[in-house]
Design a protein around this motif. Sequence first.
Motif, PDB file in Angstrom:
ATOM      1  N   GLY A  93      36.296  99.370  27.349  1.00 32.74           N
ATOM      2  CA  GLY A  93      35.697  98.165  27.919  1.00 32.74           C
ATOM      3  C   GLY A  93      36.077  96.849  27.261  1.00 32.74           C
ATOM      4  N   PHE A  94      37.069  96.872  26.379  1.00 32.50           N
ATOM      5  CA  PHE A  94      37.510  95.641  25.731  1.00 32.50           C
ATOM      6  C   PHE A  94      38.394  94.835  26.675  1.00 32.50           C
ATOM      7  N   LEU A  95      38.466  93.527  26.438  1.00 28.14           N
ATOM      8  CA  LEU A  95      39.467  92.686  27.080  1.00 28.14           C
ATOM      9  C   LEU A  95      40.629  92.545  26.103  1.00 28.14           C
ATOM     10  N   GLY A  96      41.816  92.339  26.637  1.00 25.34           N
ATOM     11  CA  GLY A  96      42.986  92.168  25.790  1.00 25.34           C
ATOM     12  C   GLY A  96      43.845  91.024  26.286  1.00 25.34           C
ATOM     13  N   TRP A  97      44.814  90.676  25.462  1.00 28.21           N
ATOM     14  CA  TRP A  97      45.785  89.628  25.786  1.00 28.21           C
ATOM     15  C   TRP A  97      47.135  90.181  25.387  1.00 28.21           C
ATOM     16  N   MET A  98      48.007  90.395  26.376  1.00 22.48           N
ATOM     17  CA  MET A  98      49.323  90.917  26.018  1.00 22.48           C
ATOM     18  C   MET A  98      50.341  90.636  27.114  1.00 22.48           C
ATOM     19  N   PRO A  99      51.626  90.721  26.743  1.00 16.85           N
ATOM     20  CA  PRO A  99      52.695  90.521  27.722  1.00 16.85           C
ATOM     21  C   PRO A  99      52.721  91.645  28.754  1.00 16.85           C
ATOM     22  N   GLU A 100      53.126  91.294  29.971  1.00 18.82           N
ATOM     23  CA  GLU A 100      53.191  92.271  31.065  1.00 18.82           C
ATOM     24  C   GLU A 100      54.028  93.492  30.708  1.00 18.82           C
TER      25      GLU A 100
END
Length: 157
Positions: A93-100
Amino acid sequence: SAEVETGDEIEAIADCRWQDRSNVIAATSHPLRSKRKLKLADTMNEQWAITPRGTAPYRQMQQVFRTHGLGLPNIAVETRSIIALKSLVTHSGFLGWMPESIYDAERRARLVNVLDVPGASSTRTLTAFKRRQGIMPAPAVKLLEELRRLAARPAKW
């Protein structure tokens, strides 16, 4: 894109330049997906998992939040382990930030996808470099050939 300053020993490879886009990602079952007209501020109190302070993705995400007039969200986990980051987003259930390119397999498996938040993505330009002098080992030549092939492909978005 800005030109990169190089020293006497290395040079940029002009045809080995490509772009990647980073996004807010969430599991396909994440509760925020049911919210209409989602804003970046709606993600502030969610649990986030991201690469550590000082890394390019961290700075990129920080800039996106600044652009929206926000501080940093609730970053519960910082790790360099891409496997751990993807697992936390996919299963916990975490949100993340990463390249496609990093989450493409999970996206195709319909486990995660971009969270539809207007203005919450960032594109960067990547460039390959090589030494100006010396002989390039055969594996490096093969890697450059593959990078050139990938850089020549049109972007997916």
